[in-house]
Design a protein around this motif. Structure first.
Motif, PDB file in Angstrom:
ATOM      1  N   GLN B  45      21.613  39.149  24.215  1.00 24.31           N
ATOM      2  CA  GLN B  45      20.511  39.122  23.246  1.00 24.31           C
ATOM      3  C   GLN B  45      20.875  39.831  21.945  1.00 24.31           C
ATOM      4  O   GLN B  45      20.056  39.923  21.053  1.00 24.31           O
ATOM      5  N   SER B  66      14.307  42.550  24.654  1.00 23.61           N
ATOM      6  CA  SER B  66      14.196  41.809  25.921  1.00 23.61           C
ATOM      7  C   SER B  66      12.760  41.744  26.422  1.00 23.61           C
ATOM      8  O   SER B  66      12.426  40.875  27.212  1.00 23.61           O
ATOM      9  N   LEU B  67      11.893  42.655  25.959  1.00 23.76           N
ATOM     10  CA  LEU B  67      10.489  42.578  26.387  1.00 23.76           C
ATOM     11  C   LEU B  67       9.722  41.509  25.600  1.00 23.76           C
ATOM     12  O   LEU B  67       8.576  41.225  25.908  1.00 23.76           O
ATOM     13  N   TYR B  70      12.378  35.649  24.931  1.00 23.94           N
ATOM     14  CA  TYR B  70      13.780  35.312  24.660  1.00 23.94           C
ATOM     15  C   TYR B  70      14.271  35.992  23.370  1.00 23.94           C
ATOM     16  O   TYR B  70      14.401  35.348  22.324  1.00 23.94           O
TER      17      TYR B  70
END
Lengths: 250, 304
Positions: B45, B66-67, B70
């Motif tokens: 990411q 990441s929370l 995507y």
């Protein structure tokens, strides 16, 4: 004893929910039954864990969960401890049906057994948390000695944490006007209900790392507050369950 | 042509060990996915892209949240958009930091519309069902998010006799400046705060992006910068920058930790005194002259 280890796939957090399903859980809370409010809040907490465990469309199971419902017997709703990914695949949580009595001691004995089996394999994991939700005095044996024993169990990250959510309108002298501005129950807070006082002595201190996580959701709990919630409204029940899932994550 | 850039984008699907290159600028970069991500052969990411020519070096480094939905989507969209902005006329010609900051803020706000469309269209795999699907749809509603650090370094030229550096950021990705071995990051205004980021839904979150414009050798001599994502937080403690071998070892160690995160890193260095390329200066003057000559010819043609 910092309670700062992060919940990761390799070092997941263990959360055991212990839910009172005695007859009084059918009493109303707002427009719903207490049991329904509790299940909705539990479901929200589980979704929060899924939320925190998801990267892209993949779940890295950062949490492991057990749900024990109790009245005169203890019912293991997930049939043991399950990864949050397994719980997510269930689609919905099993339904709870209120029964008669409130044998809290029996439930905590089962928790103690679970922990004794699990802790040797959790030395690199965050300290486990037991989230107990009840609405009345325990019947049967006094649970306090068992809970005190549980609170002495530990992993390097810290002692096992015990949180109590108590559904009661008569626990505090003054109602909580705004949960987001409420400082929490301190070890020396004066409570007016006898059972609440017992639960106060059975509640761990809110770790700093948890307090910071709650702060990110705009709750202003005081340093040194207890993991104890007077659940006078659905919002406070929800806060209690949110607190249970506040293990630090990256 | 000095304006023509050579571009580089790191592949989010594989590791890039510490790699050093040397032209007018010297740079080294690395990319490493979190352990879990590597095992599952998924995209990291973090996102790193940069471009350079003989006179300028541009880069953007993003850390997808990441929370959010995507996070790699936001990181990629924003990373490319920042590089476009850094190569635009405004970033090339403007040196007033407030005007640049406002322009960047608008650019990041304008980006939310196409970015939100991409997020809305982004498919969730059909095998994802139940509570996980519900959670992902809830995340989609909140958009995809990323932190960023970006910058442009212009070596001394006719336009910028002391060279110029622009850096901008939002969030807790690291950006450090050096004069040779001495860290001079204190000249950067503003904070590097976890709660600040860019969102496909809201644009800049936590205020306008932070931006700094300086020269390379007037008030504060700057000869090197390093940018990296929080997956390599261990590097924060290093006052002097590590060798390639030490850096690779740090990256490997960070990747072995249970809480390992994606890592993207770029270090760029230059000589702010030594580069005065007369050929390039002559080329620029010729370009400017031919532009004026072209305009005169065009007017004459229209008049005739």
């Amino acid at each position: 004893m910092s309670y700062e280890l992060q919940a990761t796939q390799r070092t997941p957090a263990l959360i055991i929910y212990v839910i009172d399903v005695s007859g009084s859980m059918c009493l109303p809370m707002g427009e719903k039954r207490r049991i329904d409010v509790v299940m909705e809040s539990l479901s929200t907490a589980i979704r929060q864990m899924i939320f925190r465990s998801t990267k892209g469309s993949r779940m890295s199971p950062r949490y492991r969960v057990a749900i024990l419902a109790y009245s005169d017997e203890v019912y293991d709703l997930l049939d043991g401890i399950r990864g949050i990914d397994e719980v997510a695949r269930l689609g919905v949580l099993p339904e709870l049906s209120p029964r008669r009595l409130t044998d809290t001691a029996k439930a905590f004995l089962q928790v103690e057994k679970l922990l004794q089996a699990e802790l040797p394999f959790m030395q690199d994991c965050p300290a486990p948390l037991i989230c107990h939700m009840t609405d009345g005095a325990a019947t049967g044996e006094d649970p306090e000695p068992i809970v005190k024993r549980i609170m002495q169990l530990s992993v390097p990250d810290g002692n096992v944490l015990v949180e109590n959510i108590f559904i009661s309108d008569e626990m505090l002298r003054e109602p909580i006007a705004d949960p987001k501005r409420w400082g929490g129950i301190m070890p020396d807070s004066v409570l007016v209900d006898e059972h609440a006082i017992k639960l106060q002595s059975m509640s761990s201190v809110l770790p700093e790392s948890y307090r910071e996580m709650m702060g990110e959701s705009n709750y202003q709990l005081n340093k040194g507050a207890l993991l104890m919630l007077p659940a006078t409204s659905p919002e406070l029940v929800s806060l209690g369950f949110q607190m249970s899932a506040a293990t630090p994550v990256r | 042509m000095t304006k023509t850039y050579t571009y580089m984008k790191v592949d989010q699907l594989k590791e890039m060990p510490v790699t050093s290159e040397n032209e007018q600028f010297a740079w080294r970069y690395a990319y490493s996915r979190a352990q879990e991500t590597r095992k599952m052969r998924e995209k990291g990411q973090d996102y790193l892209t940069f471009a350079r020519n003989q006179r300028s070096f541009l880069f953007s480094l993003c850390d997808g949240v990441s929370l959010s939905y995507y996070g790699d989507i936001a990181a990629r969209i924003l990373g490319d958009a920042l590089l476009d902005w850094l190569s635009s006329e405004i970033a090339e010609l403007e040196d007033d930091s407030l005007r640049l900051q406002k322009h960047l803020d608008h650019h990041l706000r304008d980006l939310t519309k196409p970015a939100s469309q991409l997020v809305a269209k982004h498919p969730i795999p059909t095998n994802v069902t139940g509570m996980l699907r519900d959670v992902l749809e809830a995340k989609r509603q909140r958009g995809s998010e990323t932190t960023f650090v970006c910058g442009r370094i212009d070596l001394p030229s006719t336009r910028y006799p002391s060279g110029r550096i622009i850096v901008a950021w939002q969030g807790d990705s690291r950006l450090r400046l050096f004069d040779a071995g001495q860290e001079v990051s204190s000249c950067l205004p503003g904070v590097f705060h976890t709660s600040e980021r860019w969102s496909t839904l809201h644009g800049p979150v936590g205020g306008e992006p932070h931006l700094f414009v300086g020269t390379l050798r007037d008030n504060q001599r700057i000869t090197r910068l390093i940018a990296y994502t929080d997956g390599l937080a261990e590097l924060d403690e290093w006052g002097r920058l590590p060798s390639d071998g030490q850096l690779q070892s740090l990256i490997n160690q960070a990747g072995e930790k249970p809480a390992s995160d994606d890592i993207a890193l770029l270090e760029v260095s230059w000589n702010p005194e030594g580069f005065v390329n007369r050929a390039l200066d002559r080329e620029e003057r010729l370009q400017a002259q031919s532009g004026i000559r072209g305009k005169i010819n065009s007017i004459v043609r229209r008049l005739v």
